[in-house]
Design a protein around this motif. Structure first.
Motif, PDB file in Angstrom:
ATOM      1  N   MET A 102      30.654  34.220  30.237  1.00 24.14           N
ATOM      2  CA  MET A 102      32.116  34.328  30.252  1.00 24.14           C
ATOM      3  C   MET A 102      32.571  35.480  31.147  1.00 24.14           C
ATOM      4  O   MET A 102      33.761  35.751  31.263  1.00 24.14           O
ATOM      5  CB  MET A 102      32.633  34.533  28.832  1.00 24.14           C
ATOM      6  N   ASP A 103      31.616  36.167  31.751  1.00 23.38           N
ATOM      7  CA  ASP A 103      31.925  37.309  32.597  1.00 23.38           C
ATOM      8  C   ASP A 103      32.083  36.860  34.039  1.00 23.38           C
ATOM      9  O   ASP A 103      31.140  36.302  34.606  1.00 23.38           O
ATOM     10  CB  ASP A 103      30.789  38.327  32.479  1.00 23.38           C
ATOM     11  N   PRO A 104      33.231  37.098  34.640  1.00 20.28           N
ATOM     12  CA  PRO A 104      33.436  36.672  36.030  1.00 20.28           C
ATOM     13  C   PRO A 104      32.381  37.242  36.984  1.00 20.28           C
ATOM     14  O   PRO A 104      32.054  36.601  37.988  1.00 20.28           O
ATOM     15  CB  PRO A 104      34.825  37.211  36.380  1.00 20.28           C
ATOM     16  N   THR A 105      31.838  38.396  36.673  1.00 26.73           N
ATOM     17  CA  THR A 105      30.840  38.994  37.569  1.00 26.73           C
ATOM     18  C   THR A 105      29.523  38.229  37.541  1.00 26.73           C
ATOM     19  O   THR A 105      28.663  38.450  38.385  1.00 26.73           O
ATOM     20  CB  THR A 105      30.587  40.463  37.209  1.00 26.73           C
ATOM     21  N   GLY A 106      29.390  37.327  36.585  1.00 31.15           N
ATOM     22  CA  GLY A 106      28.171  36.522  36.509  1.00 31.15           C
ATOM     23  C   GLY A 106      28.219  35.270  37.358  1.00 31.15           C
ATOM     24  O   GLY A 106      27.252  34.516  37.414  1.00 31.15           O
ATOM     25  N   MET A 107      29.332  35.048  38.020  1.00 30.79           N
ATOM     26  CA  MET A 107      29.491  33.852  38.834  1.00 30.79           C
ATOM     27  C   MET A 107      29.181  34.156  40.289  1.00 30.79           C
ATOM     28  O   MET A 107      29.592  35.173  40.831  1.00 30.79           O
ATOM     29  CB  MET A 107      30.907  33.302  38.708  1.00 30.79           C
ATOM     30  N   ASN A 108      28.435  33.238  40.924  1.00 30.36           N
ATOM     31  CA  ASN A 108      27.991  33.458  42.292  1.00 30.36           C
ATOM     32  C   ASN A 108      28.933  32.872  43.340  1.00 30.36           C
ATOM     33  O   ASN A 108      29.002  33.366  44.466  1.00 30.36           O
ATOM     34  CB  ASN A 108      26.603  32.829  42.487  1.00 30.36           C
ATOM     35  N   TYR A 109      29.611  31.790  42.966  1.00 35.92           N
ATOM     36  CA  TYR A 109      30.446  31.080  43.936  1.00 35.92           C
ATOM     37  C   TYR A 109      31.821  30.830  43.328  1.00 35.92           C
ATOM     38  O   TYR A 109      31.939  30.490  42.157  1.00 35.92           O
ATOM     39  CB  TYR A 109      29.799  29.738  44.307  1.00 35.92           C
ATOM     40  N   TRP A 110      32.840  30.976  44.172  1.00 35.81           N
ATOM     41  CA  TRP A 110      34.220  30.800  43.742  1.00 35.81           C
ATOM     42  C   TRP A 110      34.948  29.873  44.691  1.00 35.81           C
ATOM     43  O   TRP A 110      34.747  29.921  45.905  1.00 35.81           O
ATOM     44  CB  TRP A 110      34.951  32.138  43.722  1.00 35.81           C
ATOM     45  N   GLY A 111      35.813  29.038  44.116  1.00 40.28           N
ATOM     46  CA  GLY A 111      36.708  28.247  44.925  1.00 40.28           C
ATOM     47  C   GLY A 111      38.043  28.945  45.063  1.00 40.28           C
ATOM     48  O   GLY A 111      38.320  29.937  44.376  1.00 40.28           O
ATOM     49  N   LYS A 112      38.880  28.441  45.924  1.00 43.00           N
ATOM     50  CA  LYS A 112      40.244  28.947  46.017  1.00 43.00           C
ATOM     51  C   LYS A 112      40.996  28.496  44.769  1.00 43.00           C
ATOM     52  O   LYS A 112      40.726  27.437  44.225  1.00 43.00           O
ATOM     53  CB  LYS A 112      40.932  28.417  47.274  1.00 43.00           C
ATOM     54  N   GLY A 113      41.927  29.289  44.345  1.00 41.21           N
ATOM     55  CA  GLY A 113      42.633  28.991  43.115  1.00 41.21           C
ATOM     56  C   GLY A 113      43.695  27.915  43.266  1.00 41.21           C
ATOM     57  O   GLY A 113      44.122  27.573  44.372  1.00 41.21           O
ATOM     58  N   THR A 114      44.112  27.401  42.131  1.00 41.98           N
ATOM     59  CA  THR A 114      45.222  26.456  42.082  1.00 41.98           C
ATOM     60  C   THR A 114      46.228  26.971  41.053  1.00 41.98           C
ATOM     61  O   THR A 114      45.848  27.356  39.948  1.00 41.98           O
ATOM     62  CB  THR A 114      44.735  25.028  41.753  1.00 41.98           C
ATOM     63  N   GLN A 115      47.503  26.981  41.433  1.00 45.30           N
ATOM     64  CA  GLN A 115      48.529  27.592  40.585  1.00 45.30           C
ATOM     65  C   GLN A 115      48.953  26.635  39.474  1.00 45.30           C
ATOM     66  O   GLN A 115      49.278  25.472  39.732  1.00 45.30           O
ATOM     67  CB  GLN A 115      49.752  27.964  41.427  1.00 45.30           C
ATOM     68  N   VAL A 116      48.985  27.146  38.261  1.00 44.59           N
ATOM     69  CA  VAL A 116      49.520  26.413  37.112  1.00 44.59           C
ATOM     70  C   VAL A 116      50.701  27.217  36.575  1.00 44.59           C
ATOM     71  O   VAL A 116      50.545  28.389  36.244  1.00 44.59           O
ATOM     72  CB  VAL A 116      48.460  26.225  36.022  1.00 44.59           C
TER      73      VAL A 116
END
Length: 120
Positions: A102-116
C-alpha cells in the motif's frame, strides 16, 4: 512496463465511474497493480491493489464496499469500478505496478493520472 489510465470524469455524488489501466510490457505479469490517488494539497494515498497471479485484492478502508478492482488478463488491463462516489473521492487517480504494497514507494512504474471529480 508502460501504463495508461483512463476513465476519469465529473460525476455527482452517489454516482459511478470505471477507471481502466492498460498495461504493456513483457514483464508486466510479474507485478501487482495498484490504484492510488492524490487530492490537491494532500499526499498520494493507496486505493486498491490486485495481484496478477491469483487475483488477491487489497483495499483502503475508505473505499471498501464501494470500489472494486479487477483485471482482464487477456487485455492486460486492470479496472477500478467506483460506486457510491463521494466528494472526498475527488482526486487524480494513478495506476501503478510494483510490489504487493500500500506504500507508493513500493511501486516501480506509474501511469499518468486521470482526474475524478465528484460534485455534491
Amino acid at each position: 512496463v508502460q501504463l495508461q489510465a483512463s476513465g476519469g470524469g465529473l460525476v455527482q455524488a452517489g454516482g459511478s465511474l470505471r477507471l481502466s489501466c492498460a498495461a504493456s510490457g513483457r514483464t508486466f505479469s510479474r507485478y501487482a497493480t495498484g490504484w492510488f490517488r492524490q487530492a490537491p494539497g494532500k499526499e498520494r494515498e493507496f486505493v486498491a491493489a490486485i495481484r496478477w497471479s491469483g487475483g488477491s485484492t487489497l483495499y483502503a478502508d475508505s473505499v471498501k464496499g464501494r470500489f472494486t478492482i479487477s483485471r482482464d488478463n487477456a487485455k492486460n488491463t486492470v479496472y477500478l469500478q467506483m460506486n457510491s462516489l463521494k466528494p472526498e473521492d475527488t482526486a487524480v487517480y494513478y495506476c501503478a505496478a510494483g510490489s504487493w504494497s500500500m506504500d507508493p514507494t513500493g511501486m516501480n512504474y506509474w501511469g499518468k493520472g486521470t482526474q475524478v471529480t465528484v460534485s455534491s
